[in-house]
Design an enzyme around this catalytic site. Structure first.
Site, PDB file in Angstrom:
ATOM      1  CG  HIS A  13      53.282  18.979  74.689  1.00  0.00           C
ATOM      2  ND1 HIS A  13      52.422  18.430  75.620  1.00  0.00           N
ATOM      3  CD2 HIS A  13      54.520  18.517  74.972  1.00  0.00           C
ATOM      4  CE1 HIS A  13      53.118  17.657  76.447  1.00  0.00           C
ATOM      5  NE2 HIS A  13      54.391  17.696  76.079  1.00  0.00           N
ATOM      6  CG  ASP A  16      48.688  20.458  75.355  1.00  0.00           C
ATOM      7  OD1 ASP A  16      47.856  19.607  75.705  1.00  0.00           O
ATOM      8  OD2 ASP A  16      49.923  20.237  75.293  1.00  0.00           O
ATOM      9  CG  HIS A  64      51.019  16.752  69.310  1.00  0.00           C
ATOM     10  ND1 HIS A  64      51.705  17.952  69.319  1.00  0.00           N
ATOM     11  CD2 HIS A  64      50.942  16.359  70.618  1.00  0.00           C
ATOM     12  CE1 HIS A  64      52.020  18.272  70.566  1.00  0.00           C
ATOM     13  NE2 HIS A  64      51.567  17.329  71.376  1.00  0.00           N
ATOM     14  CG  ASP A  98      49.860  19.111  78.631  1.00  0.00           C
ATOM     15  OD1 ASP A  98      49.459  20.277  78.404  1.00  0.00           O
ATOM     16  OD2 ASP A  98      50.127  18.294  77.724  1.00  0.00           O
TER      17      ASP A  98
HETATM   18 ZN   LIG Z   1      50.334  18.366  75.754  1.00  0.00          ZN
END
Ligand SMILES: [Zn+2]
Length: 309
Positions: A164, A162, A125, A246
């Protein structure tokens, strides 16, 4: 593929507030699980220079993280509502980058074909000028730039599994057509980017947003349909993986329903591409994964599969 584990023991020195999902137990779970995989070589990550980090992050960002760590004393300094720094966090994040670059060096020198960096905090991120989403420095982006700018490769691919979207890493591909970036992630979910129409420069970005509840069959089918053909067509000289776990069904943060074996499957598929197109060069960096048991098991499945490609 002969596989190296790059271990960042400073990971336990990076403290978060009580109850934060991104805690040292995650690293310890991964480390313990990887020890059970079998006879793999291990190397210890060492901090890189701050100059190495400025290949992706402007000097102001690096200074901001270093200054926050210095100001933290015995407490924490917050860089955003989720992202905190203690006095050893900058050193830890520099070692995560150093370990990633070390892995790239080993794989390009053909001492190993694959490497997995066991480290925290995660990095995908982190945008060039912004720490966010638990991330300080973007290891996978910096590893890719190390391969391109230091070793002279011309095309590298980054696959982000991931749950995200890897918004920080996408920033690199948006301005550098030597980089192919693909992300399969839950939407809507933090950070809110990664829509399918975000395709970068001449299609060097592939985003595959999928709804909460996505399970093994749909996830594997989407990778086979949307990501793997585009990855092969890009013909990378090295494959990087933002290896977040995740998307596992047991994860308290993500809403996908994947199993341990799905991570072994994707490691094999990406390993096959690396073998066929990229002179058997693959570097995977640990990103998210917040149920420690599922995280450890998934990382072990991923690494075992990689070592068996
Ligand atoms: Zn994540």
């Amino acid at each position: 593929m002969k596989t190296l584990i790059v271990d960042n023991p400073l990971s336990i020195a990076h403290h978060m507030p009580e109850g934060h999902p991104e805690h040292a137990g995650r690293y310890e779970a991964v480390r313990t699980a990887l020890k059970s995989v079998g006879p793999l070589d291990w190397a210890e990550a060492t901090p890189c220079s701050t100059d190495a980090v400025t290949r992706f992050h402007p000097p102001e960002h690096v200074s901001r993280v270093l200054a926050a760590a210095q100001a933290a004393g015995t407490g924490l300094v917050s860089l955003d509502p989720d992202t905190h720094v203690c006095e050893r966090s900058a050193e830890t994040a520099l070692a995560a980058v150093g370990g990633t670059c070390m892995a790239v060096d080993h794989v390009i020198a053909d001492r190993y074909q694959a490497a997995f960096i066991a480290s925290r905090p995660p990095g995908h991120h982190a945008e060039p000028d912004r720490a966010m989403g638990f991330c300080l420095f973007n290891m996978v982006a910096l590893g890719a730039l190390h391969a391109l700018d230091v070793h002279g490769l011309e095309r590298v691919a980054i696959i982000d599994i991931d749950v995200h979207h890897g918004n920080g890493t996408q920033c690199l591909a948006e301005t550098d057509e030597r980089v192919f970036f693909a992300s399969i992630h839950q939407a809507p979910l933090y950070p809110g980017t990664g829509q399918a129409h975000e395709t970068g420069l001449n299609g060097n970005i592939v985003n595959v947003p999928m709804p909460g509840g996505t399970g093994s069959t749909a996830w594997r089918a989407a990778l086979e349909r949307d990501v793997l053909p585009a990855l092969r067509a890009f013909d990378p000289q090295m494959v990087f993986v933002s290896a977040g776990f995740d998307a596992h069904a047991d994860d308290p943060v993500g809403g996908f329903e994947l199993t341990d074996e799905d991570f072994g499957w994707v490691a094999s598929e990406l390993g096959f591409v690396a073998r066929k197109h990229a002179s058997a060069r693959l570097v995977a960096v640990l990103e998210g994964g917040y149920d420690c048991d599922a995280l450890g098991r998934s990382a072990a499945c991923f690494v075992r599969a990689l070592s068996e490609v």
